[in-house]
Design a protein around this motif. Structure first.
Motif, PDB file in Angstrom:
ATOM      1  N   SER A 123       0.835  -1.206   0.000  1.00 46.92           N
ATOM      2  CA  SER A 123       0.000   0.000   0.000  1.00 46.92           C
ATOM      3  C   SER A 123       0.868   1.254   0.000  1.00 46.92           C
ATOM      4  CB  SER A 123      -0.929   0.000   1.214  1.00 46.92           C
ATOM      5  OG  SER A 123      -1.830  -1.078   1.163  1.00 46.92           O
ATOM      6  N   GLY A 124       1.928   1.248   0.809  1.00 52.31           N
ATOM      7  CA  GLY A 124       2.825   2.395   0.853  1.00 52.31           C
ATOM      8  C   GLY A 124       3.488   2.639  -0.491  1.00 52.31           C
ATOM      9  N   TYR A 125       3.914   1.565  -1.148  1.00 50.80           N
ATOM     10  CA  TYR A 125       4.545   1.700  -2.461  1.00 50.80           C
ATOM     11  C   TYR A 125       3.542   2.195  -3.495  1.00 50.80           C
ATOM     12  CZ  TYR A 125       7.646   0.625  -6.364  1.00 50.80           C
ATOM     13  OH  TYR A 125       8.442   0.719  -7.479  1.00 50.80           O
ATOM     14  N   ARG A 126       2.319   1.679  -3.424  1.00 45.14           N
ATOM     15  CA  ARG A 126       1.281   2.091  -4.365  1.00 45.14           C
ATOM     16  C   ARG A 126       0.956   3.589  -4.210  1.00 45.14           C
ATOM     17  NH1 ARG A 126      -2.099   3.969  -7.066  1.00 45.14           N
ATOM     18  NH2 ARG A 126      -4.133   3.243  -7.750  1.00 45.14           N
ATOM     19  N   LEU A 127       0.864   4.056  -2.968  1.00 46.00           N
ATOM     20  CA  LEU A 127       0.562   5.460  -2.716  1.00 46.00           C
ATOM     21  C   LEU A 127       1.711   6.372  -3.160  1.00 46.00           C
ATOM     22  CD1 LEU A 127      -1.101   5.010   0.774  1.00 46.00           C
ATOM     23  CD2 LEU A 127      -2.236   5.871  -1.286  1.00 46.00           C
ATOM     24  N   ALA A 128       2.942   5.917  -2.967  1.00 44.91           N
ATOM     25  CA  ALA A 128       4.098   6.704  -3.413  1.00 44.91           C
ATOM     26  C   ALA A 128       4.088   6.841  -4.936  1.00 44.91           C
ATOM     27  CB  ALA A 128       5.398   6.046  -2.943  1.00 44.91           C
ATOM     28  N   LYS A 129       3.772   5.742  -5.631  1.00 48.06           N
ATOM     29  CA  LYS A 129       3.696   5.794  -7.090  1.00 48.06           C
ATOM     30  C   LYS A 129       2.569   6.709  -7.545  1.00 48.06           C
ATOM     31  CE  LYS A 129       3.252   1.554  -8.381  1.00 48.06           C
ATOM     32  NZ  LYS A 129       3.123   0.454  -9.360  1.00 48.06           N
ATOM     33  N   PHE A 130       1.442   6.661  -6.838  1.00 48.18           N
ATOM     34  CA  PHE A 130       0.294   7.489  -7.207  1.00 48.18           C
ATOM     35  C   PHE A 130       0.639   8.979  -7.132  1.00 48.18           C
ATOM     36  CE2 PHE A 130      -3.475   9.924  -5.982  1.00 48.18           C
ATOM     37  CZ  PHE A 130      -4.339   9.604  -7.019  1.00 48.18           C
ATOM     38  N   ASN A 131       1.423   9.352  -6.153  1.00 47.56           N
ATOM     39  CA  ASN A 131       1.761  10.765  -5.950  1.00 47.56           C
ATOM     40  C   ASN A 131       2.624  11.344  -7.062  1.00 47.56           C
ATOM     41  OD1 ASN A 131       0.294  10.896  -3.625  1.00 47.56           O
ATOM     42  ND2 ASN A 131       2.023  10.870  -2.236  1.00 47.56           N
ATOM     43  N   VAL A 132       3.358  10.479  -7.776  1.00 48.39           N
ATOM     44  CA  VAL A 132       4.256  10.980  -8.823  1.00 48.39           C
ATOM     45  C   VAL A 132       3.831  10.540 -10.224  1.00 48.39           C
ATOM     46  CG1 VAL A 132       6.207  11.053  -7.222  1.00 48.39           C
ATOM     47  CG2 VAL A 132       5.812   8.992  -8.576  1.00 48.39           C
ATOM     48  N   ASP A 133       2.759   9.768 -10.317  1.00 48.14           N
ATOM     49  CA  ASP A 133       2.302   9.245 -11.611  1.00 48.14           C
ATOM     50  C   ASP A 133       1.279  10.202 -12.216  1.00 48.14           C
ATOM     51  OD1 ASP A 133       1.489   7.799 -13.798  1.00 48.14           O
ATOM     52  OD2 ASP A 133       1.293   5.903 -12.722  1.00 48.14           O
ATOM     53  N   THR A 134       1.651  10.883 -13.277  1.00 53.25           N
ATOM     54  CA  THR A 134       0.758  11.856 -13.908  1.00 53.25           C
ATOM     55  C   THR A 134      -0.370  11.194 -14.690  1.00 53.25           C
ATOM     56  OG1 THR A 134       2.238  11.945 -15.834  1.00 53.25           O
ATOM     57  CG2 THR A 134       2.586  13.575 -14.083  1.00 53.25           C
ATOM     58  N   ARG A 135      -0.297   9.880 -14.871  1.00 49.91           N
ATOM     59  CA  ARG A 135      -1.356   9.172 -15.593  1.00 49.91           C
ATOM     60  C   ARG A 135      -2.607   8.983 -14.744  1.00 49.91           C
ATOM     61  NH1 ARG A 135       1.337   3.644 -16.907  1.00 49.91           N
ATOM     62  NH2 ARG A 135       1.904   3.963 -14.720  1.00 49.91           N
ATOM     63  N   GLN A 136      -2.506   9.166 -13.444  1.00 46.71           N
ATOM     64  CA  GLN A 136      -3.607   8.824 -12.548  1.00 46.71           C
ATOM     65  C   GLN A 136      -4.375  10.049 -12.055  1.00 46.71           C
ATOM     66  OE1 GLN A 136      -3.002   5.437  -9.824  1.00 46.71           O
ATOM     67  NE2 GLN A 136      -0.846   5.442 -10.420  1.00 46.71           N
ATOM     68  N   THR A 137      -4.547  11.004 -12.942  1.00 49.49           N
ATOM     69  CA  THR A 137      -5.297  12.207 -12.569  1.00 49.49           C
ATOM     70  C   THR A 137      -6.807  11.991 -12.681  1.00 49.49           C
ATOM     71  OG1 THR A 137      -5.040  13.007 -14.836  1.00 49.49           O
ATOM     72  CG2 THR A 137      -3.428  13.761 -13.195  1.00 49.49           C
ATOM     73  N   THR A 138      -7.244  11.198 -13.656  1.00 48.39           N
ATOM     74  CA  THR A 138      -8.682  10.952 -13.857  1.00 48.39           C
ATOM     75  C   THR A 138      -9.052   9.483 -13.742  1.00 48.39           C
ATOM     76  OG1 THR A 138      -8.374  10.810 -16.264  1.00 48.39           O
ATOM     77  CG2 THR A 138      -8.914  12.976 -15.340  1.00 48.39           C
ATOM     78  N   SER A 139      -8.072   8.613 -13.564  1.00 46.38           N
ATOM     79  CA  SER A 139      -8.318   7.183 -13.420  1.00 46.38           C
ATOM     80  C   SER A 139      -7.201   6.601 -12.555  1.00 46.38           C
ATOM     81  CB  SER A 139      -8.359   6.498 -14.791  1.00 46.38           C
ATOM     82  OG  SER A 139      -7.121   6.656 -15.463  1.00 46.38           O
ATOM     83  N   PHE A 140      -7.234   5.298 -12.360  1.00 43.35           N
ATOM     84  CA  PHE A 140      -6.232   4.652 -11.523  1.00 43.35           C
ATOM     85  C   PHE A 140      -5.438   3.637 -12.327  1.00 43.35           C
ATOM     86  CE2 PHE A 140      -9.671   5.623  -8.391  1.00 43.35           C
ATOM     87  CZ  PHE A 140      -8.971   6.549  -7.640  1.00 43.35           C
TER      88      PHE A 140
END
Length: 246
Positions: A123-140
């Motif tokens: 979960s921690g790794y997933r959240l860290a990736k989410f914070n820097v992944d510009t692809r996940q602005t409107t989807s996951f």
């Protein structure tokens, strides 16, 4: 003053996660589940409040991820540890037990419950990736941590309120729980495109998939109660994969 409301709601998410962890460590998984569910409720509405009040901030973004780590990462990990302990050792771990306490040094299977902590790591790794992944602005990309938390926390609720011989045999099987833990860790970080329940407009045409999914959720909850949660998660993944154009 209004700009602080979203962060206040997110802070309530953190508080719910902390209380959930307290009850999970104590072995009260049902109460822990309720607090995680409440925290996820706040997690849904903090973003909505930020959009309505136009109160987006970098602090709010970071606070939201930290709240998810507590409520949807650490709390479900401890619940899984307790479920694995109950399935393999016969009872949840009690506060104060250590690796050197009696019962923890008699065989490798006594350490099996610790596999549940992998959920917190993933979960921690997933959240860290989410914070820097510009692809996940409107989807996951990958299973959102709240969805994974709902899956894990549905298990003690099914055992408490919809218990049956089949349910207990499946859920309290240590190999089932181990496989589920590893599968959830993979889904959290897989390159799996999933739609988000974020409504930019309320018209049906541009939100057909979301409205259909919410209708399925409501029907499943009415018919299946807590068993609906893993069913809804499966529908969510399948619908995302087969209906990519929306």
């Amino acid at each position: 003053m209004l700009k602080h409301i979203p962060n206040l709601i997110t802070s309530l998410n953190v508080l719910c996660g902390c209380v959930a962890i307290f009850f999970a460590v104590s072995g009260d998984l049902v109460t822990a589940s309720y607090f995680v569910f409440t925290g996820i409720f706040f997690d849904f509405f903090d973003g909505l409040a930020a959009r309505l009040l136009n109160a987006h901030s970098e602090v709010g973004l970071q606070l939201d991820s930290l709240a998810d780590m507590v409520t949807s990462g650490v709390a479900p990990a401890i619940v899984m540890v307790q479920l694995l302990s109950e399935s393999s050792l016969g009872s949840p771990l009690q506060v104060g037990e250590t690796f050197f306490a009696e019962g923890w040094n008699t065989g490798w299977h006594n350490y099996l419950p610790l596999i549940g902590l992998l959920i917190a790591v993933a979960s921690g790794y997933r959240l860290a990736k989410f914070n820097v992944d510009t692809r996940q602005t409107t989807s996951f990309i990958g299973l959102p941590t709240p969805a994974n938390a709902l899956l894990v926390l549905s298990l003690p609720l099914i055992l408490a309120y919809q218990s049956s011989e089949i349910a207990e045999t499946i859920i309290l099987n240590p190999w089932f729980l181990t496989i589920l833990t590893l599968l959830s860790c993979i889904l959290l970080n897989a390159e799996l495109p999933l739609f988000a329940l974020k409504f930019k407009t309320w018209d049906f045409k541009s939100n057909a998939k979301r409205y259909i999914f919410l209708g399925i959720c409501l029907l499943a909850i009415v018919l299946l109660k807590f068993i609906a949660i893993p069913v809804i998660l499966l529908v969510y993944i399948v619908l995302s994969l087969v209906w990519k154009e929306l």
